[in-house]
Scaffold this active site. Structure first.
Site, PDB file in Angstrom:
ATOM      1  N   THR A  27       4.009   7.929  35.080  1.00 25.19           N
ATOM      2  CA  THR A  27       2.785   8.375  35.742  1.00 25.19           C
ATOM      3  C   THR A  27       2.897   8.173  37.249  1.00 25.19           C
ATOM      4  OG1 THR A  27       1.712   6.218  35.455  1.00 25.19           O
ATOM      5  CG2 THR A  27       1.286   7.889  33.765  1.00 25.19           C
ATOM      6  N   GLU A  79      -4.228   7.822  36.777  1.00 27.02           N
ATOM      7  CA  GLU A  79      -2.805   7.848  36.452  1.00 27.02           C
ATOM      8  C   GLU A  79      -2.450   9.251  35.969  1.00 27.02           C
ATOM      9  OE1 GLU A  79      -1.441   4.415  34.169  1.00 27.02           O
ATOM     10  OE2 GLU A  79      -3.382   3.486  34.571  1.00 27.02           O
ATOM     11  N   PHE A 109      -6.686   1.318  21.528  1.00 32.72           N
ATOM     12  CA  PHE A 109      -5.878   1.657  20.362  1.00 32.72           C
ATOM     13  C   PHE A 109      -5.434   0.384  19.670  1.00 32.72           C
ATOM     14  CE2 PHE A 109      -5.720   5.239  23.173  1.00 32.72           C
ATOM     15  CZ  PHE A 109      -5.834   6.319  22.313  1.00 32.72           C
TER      16      PHE A 109
END
Length: 158
Positions: A27, A79, A109
């Site tokens: 990124t 990002e 997550f």
């Protein structure tokens, strides 16, 4: 989001150091000054659009705006994953992006593998949406052919 598409530009700065190393998905990060000037209605989440490094080619991109709950960031970031393979890092270069649309809210997550799978899904979704004529035309916007110096010196306007 009434402020889309949103055009922004800034110097690529070092981020958290996990995009390439931990995720395998590099990124480019904007400085706080760019993040702080986002319109209020651009909420946190995953976006898609177009990006250009320096005076290079314009490529598809996906962007995370927010605190990245999986990593529990304490500061908001932007990002950008440019959907292109670059031969080397480009810290210090100017990154120009057009944020075209919204994919999903940011979320945490349960595993790194789940996060990586979601990012790959976001990339595929961005590719599909950016092929739509109303989004594809933004790839050719004059914004990508102008520099900050040209704008500041009155040679063009946005």
């Amino acid at each position: 989001m009434k402020n889309l598409p949103h055009f922004c530009r800034g110097e690529v700065v070092k981020g958290f150091g996990r995009g390439s190393k931990e995720l395998g998905i590099p990124t480019a990060n904007f400085p706080d000054s760019v993040v702080d000037h986002l319109p209020a209605d651009i909420c946190t989440g995953i976006y898609y659009g177009w990006a250009c490094v320096g005076n290079g080619d314009v490529h598809r991109m996906v962007m995370s705006i927010g605190w990245n709950p999986y990593y529990k960031n304490t500061k908001k970031s932007m990002e950008t994953h440019i959907i292109h393979t670059f031969k080397e890092d480009f810290y210090g270069e100017t990154l120009s992006v057009v944020i075209v649309g919204y994919i999903r809210p940011e979320k945490s997550f349960d595993s790194l593998d789940s996060l990586i799978a979601a990012i790959h899904s976001d990339i595929e979704e961005a590719k599909r949406r950016l092929d739509l004529p109303e989004h594809y035309k933004l790839k050719e916007d004059i914004f990508f052919r102008t520099t900050v110096d040209q704008i500041m010196n009155g040679h063009c306007s946005l």
